[in-house]
Design a protein around this motif. Sequence first.
Motif, PDB file in Angstrom:
ATOM      1  N   ILE C 161       0.809  -1.186  -0.073  1.00  0.00           N
ATOM      2  CA  ILE C 161      -0.036   0.052   0.071  1.00  0.00           C
ATOM      3  C   ILE C 161       1.024   1.135   0.088  1.00  0.00           C
ATOM      4  O   ILE C 161       1.904   1.371   0.632  1.00  0.00           O
ATOM      5  CB  ILE C 161      -0.967   0.008   1.119  1.00  0.00           C
ATOM      6  CG1 ILE C 161      -1.623  -1.344   1.596  1.00  0.00           C
ATOM      7  CG2 ILE C 161      -1.976   1.219   1.341  1.00  0.00           C
ATOM      8  CD1 ILE C 161      -2.598  -1.762   0.600  1.00  0.00           C
ATOM      9  N   GLU C 163       1.072   5.244   0.211  1.00  0.00           N
ATOM     10  CA  GLU C 163       0.292   6.287   0.348  1.00  0.00           C
ATOM     11  C   GLU C 163       1.091   7.558  -0.343  1.00  0.00           C
ATOM     12  O   GLU C 163       1.917   7.490  -0.776  1.00  0.00           O
ATOM     13  CB  GLU C 163       0.218   6.692   1.896  1.00  0.00           C
ATOM     14  CG  GLU C 163      -0.406   5.672   2.688  1.00  0.00           C
ATOM     15  CD  GLU C 163      -0.760   5.922   4.182  1.00  0.00           C
ATOM     16  OE1 GLU C 163      -0.523   6.891   4.551  1.00  0.00           O
ATOM     17  OE2 GLU C 163      -1.233   5.023   4.700  1.00  0.00           O
ATOM     18  N   ASN C 187      -1.800  -1.004  -3.980  1.00  0.00           N
ATOM     19  CA  ASN C 187      -2.932  -0.200  -4.142  1.00  0.00           C
ATOM     20  C   ASN C 187      -2.275   1.324  -3.876  1.00  0.00           C
ATOM     21  O   ASN C 187      -1.620   1.715  -2.776  1.00  0.00           O
ATOM     22  CB  ASN C 187      -3.975  -0.192  -2.963  1.00  0.00           C
ATOM     23  CG  ASN C 187      -5.003   0.593  -3.130  1.00  0.00           C
ATOM     24  OD1 ASN C 187      -4.858   1.591  -4.034  1.00  0.00           O
ATOM     25  ND2 ASN C 187      -5.876   0.483  -2.124  1.00  0.00           N
ATOM     26  N   ILE C 189      -2.739   4.485  -3.017  1.00  0.00           N
ATOM     27  CA  ILE C 189      -3.911   5.326  -2.625  1.00  0.00           C
ATOM     28  C   ILE C 189      -3.551   6.791  -2.719  1.00  0.00           C
ATOM     29  O   ILE C 189      -4.473   7.554  -2.831  1.00  0.00           O
ATOM     30  CB  ILE C 189      -4.566   4.794  -1.450  1.00  0.00           C
ATOM     31  CG1 ILE C 189      -3.315   4.617  -0.458  1.00  0.00           C
ATOM     32  CG2 ILE C 189      -5.138   3.459  -1.389  1.00  0.00           C
ATOM     33  CD1 ILE C 189      -3.829   4.087   1.038  1.00  0.00           C
ATOM     34  N   HIS C 216      -3.722  -1.143  -8.507  1.00  0.00           N
ATOM     35  CA  HIS C 216      -4.599  -0.439  -8.434  1.00  0.00           C
ATOM     36  C   HIS C 216      -4.261   1.057  -8.244  1.00  0.00           C
ATOM     37  O   HIS C 216      -3.438   1.393  -7.497  1.00  0.00           O
ATOM     38  CB  HIS C 216      -5.699  -0.725  -7.307  1.00  0.00           C
ATOM     39  CG  HIS C 216      -6.506  -1.865  -7.727  1.00  0.00           C
ATOM     40  ND1 HIS C 216      -7.552  -2.330  -6.639  1.00  0.00           N
ATOM     41  CD2 HIS C 216      -6.575  -2.716  -8.504  1.00  0.00           C
ATOM     42  CE1 HIS C 216      -8.305  -3.462  -7.122  1.00  0.00           C
ATOM     43  NE2 HIS C 216      -7.477  -3.658  -8.284  1.00  0.00           N
ATOM     44  N   ASN C 218      -5.108   4.573  -7.546  1.00  0.00           N
ATOM     45  CA  ASN C 218      -6.162   5.369  -7.114  1.00  0.00           C
ATOM     46  C   ASN C 218      -5.837   6.919  -7.127  1.00  0.00           C
ATOM     47  O   ASN C 218      -6.695   7.918  -7.307  1.00  0.00           O
ATOM     48  CB  ASN C 218      -6.790   5.093  -5.815  1.00  0.00           C
ATOM     49  CG  ASN C 218      -7.672   3.877  -5.702  1.00  0.00           C
ATOM     50  OD1 ASN C 218      -8.943   3.999  -6.507  1.00  0.00           O
ATOM     51  ND2 ASN C 218      -7.365   2.575  -5.318  1.00  0.00           N
ATOM     52  N   GLY C 219      -4.509   7.002  -6.473  1.00  0.00           N
ATOM     53  CA  GLY C 219      -4.308   8.713  -6.127  1.00  0.00           C
ATOM     54  C   GLY C 219      -3.808   9.180  -7.472  1.00  0.00           C
ATOM     55  O   GLY C 219      -3.387   8.760  -8.480  1.00  0.00           O
ATOM     56  N   CYS C 250      -8.210   8.851 -10.572  1.00  0.00           N
ATOM     57  CA  CYS C 250      -6.614   8.780 -10.546  1.00  0.00           C
ATOM     58  C   CYS C 250      -6.092   9.834 -11.682  1.00  0.00           C
ATOM     59  O   CYS C 250      -5.200   9.101 -12.326  1.00  0.00           O
ATOM     60  CB  CYS C 250      -6.099   7.515 -10.520  1.00  0.00           C
ATOM     61  SG  CYS C 250      -6.092   6.702 -12.258  1.00  0.00           S
TER      62      CYS C 250
END
Lengths: 245, 466, 346
Positions: C161, C163, C187, C189, C216, C218-219, C250
């Motif tokens: 993950i 950030e 991910n 994010i 994925h 997303n951010g 995104c």
Amino acid sequence: MSKLLEIKDLYANAGEKEILKGLNLTINKGEVHVIMGPNGAGKSTLANVILNNAEYQKISGEIILDGENINNLTTDKIAKKGVFMSFQSPEEIPGISTVNFLKEAKKNIDGKPIKVFAFKDDVKKYMEELNMNPKLADRNLNVGFSGGEKKKNEILQLLVLNPKIAILDETDSGLDVDAVKTVSKGIDMYKNDENAVLVITHNMRILENLKVDFVHVLVDGKIVTTGGEEIIKDIEENGFSKYKK
Amino acid sequence: MSKTKVDDINRNIYDFKNEDNYDIKLQKGLTKEVVLEISKLKNDPDWMRDIRLKALEMYNKLELPTWGPDLSGLDMSDISTYVKPKSKLNSSWEDVPEEIRDTFDKLGIPEAEKTSLAGVGAQYDSEVVYHSMKEDLLKQGVIYTDMESAVRDYPEIVKEHFMKCVPISDHKFVALHAAVWSGGSFVYVPKGVKVDIPLQSYFRLNSPESGQFEHTLIIVEEGASLHFIEGCSAPKYNKVNLHAGCVELYVKDDAYLRYSTIENWSKNMMNLNTKKAIVGKNAQMDWVTGSFGSKVSMLYPMSFLNGENAKTEYTGITFSGGGQNLDTGFKVIHNAPNTTSLINSKSISKDGGSCTYRSLVRIMDNAKNSKCSVSCESLMLDNISRSDTIPVNDIRTDEVTFSHEATIGKISDKEIFYLMSRGLSEEDAKAMIVRGFAYPISKELPVEYAVEMNNLINLELEGSIG
Amino acid sequence: MNIKVNETPVRTSRNFLINNIKIDNLELPKNVSKFENVDISSDKSIVSENTNISNLVYGNGDLLEENNLKYCNSKIQLETAKEDVKIVYNFDDKNISLINQIEIKADKDSTVYVIYNTKTEKNVFHNGIIKSVAKNGAKLNVVVVNFLNEQSYNFDSFEAIVEEDSKINFFVIDLGGKTSVVNYYSNLIGEKAINNVRGIYLGKDEEKKDLNIISHLNGKKSVVDIDIQGCLDDKSKKNFKGTIDFKNGCSGAKGSENEFCLLLSENAKSIALPMLLCTEDDVEGNHSTACGKVENDSLFYIMSRGIEYKEAIKLIVKSNFNKILDEIKDEELRNQIIEKIDSRLK
């Protein structure tokens, strides 16, 4: 009123970065202006901002074309008002031939239908004068064209669309000697007492064959000096360092 | 407009006596009785009737696919209604939705063709042209007729090839098709004959049914060549919403076949067409496909490269707008040495539409020295649509040159700016770029189709930008 | 029992043989005793056994996930300091089943090496879950090296993950196992999150490699870059699924995926499914895969300099792997990896 383009105190950014920091410029009908400056000074930015390219944001200041403020017009409307920019790296657009694209653009800018045969003849004539391979007329717009062919194509568009003011952005970069001569010839053919030319460049070659009225030096987002052709010689010999202070 | 004798004969086949009784019987699901009824109406020979019955068995055995778009809009228990012959013979021009009638106008489709595309009438204007073309073809020994006539007049050829390229076990909708097929084209090009003009499917005089279970069978014999164009870009309207057609193409040794089609079914349709080609030694099979229209599509043309040096090229574009889920792609099996495949696929999604590119490249272990190159480009026109690329590459030999590339993104801002700086409005600039994106496909089509396709793209883009 | 693991995020037709991998006659170990040979070298990082791993987003499937959560026999929780941490697992005759969990939390630039060694000829079984999180602008490198012997079963589930403004570079060096199944999920994010995924695998005899990478985005302006280099010899097989999923919102994100597989024998089989899924228009996505045998020209050139065939092949294989290996800073480990590659290439 002979003022064609007037730029007042223009501040513009690219994203968060400040590029133009209070630029002033006045171009009258019949004049040829040159803007020179070191890389990163904001020369291309100026051209793009005049045409309202969405990648740049105007912070404050005015751009006035023939007495009308064009700050908030969309790019196509600005083109229709008579501003033409010759691109440094013209885009390749498959699916439409060079000549058909010209027809489309001319129709849009003039706002009236085109007489097809007369038009194609004119295009052919211009292409001959510019030493362009006639086969390029039917090829897809800029697709697979060499750098030189792309630049000549921009000048061809200039001649056909016949704007009020032509902004030539680094038109001579990447061209061989003959190509530079041809491009200069094209500019000569376009130039008259009613229109104006703004050449943006950081090297001198294109200027060898052009009669220049004003030379501006753009450093750090502002015009720091305006003069005549003597500035060109000075920069040729001494570079930009004295203007950077 | 006068109908010709041929047309009259066709009508007789479909005029049947117990019309009233037939309409009252409501049969749930697809039963043997309905299939036998269809077979009887078409005067099938025994062997064709047997194929239909076997296919029905297969249809009942097979499950719906466990992958791909949602087919729940299809009521499987109501299939008998779909296949009832004469179910649309009562339609009139007024029944055709306004939006479809408008599109015909905008695309400049002439009156007579409009009605045939709307499944309302047969094609009239084309008769004269058809007949003169027919004479030239006959002289060369080319057979071009509707599928039912072919079953009757050329049983040996049809029997040898029918449902062999696409086996009835392929999937549920192929089995359905084989059980209830009706209408379609049959083309046979004898050895060494090169057909100069492209044959177009709407020049064949067909039955008034608009062919949602059409079967196209094309055989190009050794050394022969043909360009066949199926359909056109105007939307094909059907009251009934399933299209389960089947196209079988045989390209024999040293032969060439180009199959161009624009599939543009109206936006209530489920388009589950199956198209396959078997390509022989030194032969070449070119596919040119434009997929527009329909609510849901599952379309995967496929080439079997069965002979040495066989070659196939696929050029396709899929354009999915609001409410559409178009799942298309291409499959190729390299089953012989020195075979080549070239796949060039493009897709455009907008307004919440969904485009999925699905493909299979399978290079068998006997396909030594094969070459395959795949290129997929997807264009997203907004951020409420979907575009997915799901290519499977199954390589079973080391002597292979294989590469695959895909890209996805939006229209380049730089390109838009360039065109706008030449006076084009933002909408026009985007339309020009999208047409340019579709150019590799439109340039492979005959001019009238290319123009229609471009107009179709313009129509699709209208109102979606700004 | 016979199981199907490592499902693809989007189903394809069954006869494409890529939805999952079937493993027959697999006995999942239960009630295993604690794995004793774990060496952790770290100075300032906080190490404990309190992992908090529950449902994986993807992973290798329910059966393997349950097996791990229930019978885990080695747990490591790591809050990294600004340093390199090395975790080495040594299988031996007494420790043949490893069902482990590693949880890495990084808010400082750090590197974690995880190495699986086998010092036994017995069948070993490995079912591991590694979860990693990078936050507060940290740059985390995770290097997982599989040196299991050629009779083992290897199941790896990785989650990363990332950030805002942070970065995870994840390396999977798969040089062991009769059947090796790797599932990787990242991910991104946060805005400007970056994830680089690098993989090397080498299959021979009748080995099977199944690699399923899912990312994925997303951010906004997040970036994922996947580069997998592999080599298959004898009758080995590989399945590669690489999915880049641009999620709505995104904008400005970039995703690229490159997979190359060198086939050293005519019986090696490769199936690849590079997937691009997208519901956001303002993105740049691309992928490319290629597959083939060693170019004759390259081989001829090297041999013309006096290097014999087998050595020439090794050189070419390693040159494909070098770009990835160069990014691994631990020289000793790099040398061990190169040695292993050499020995596996006979």
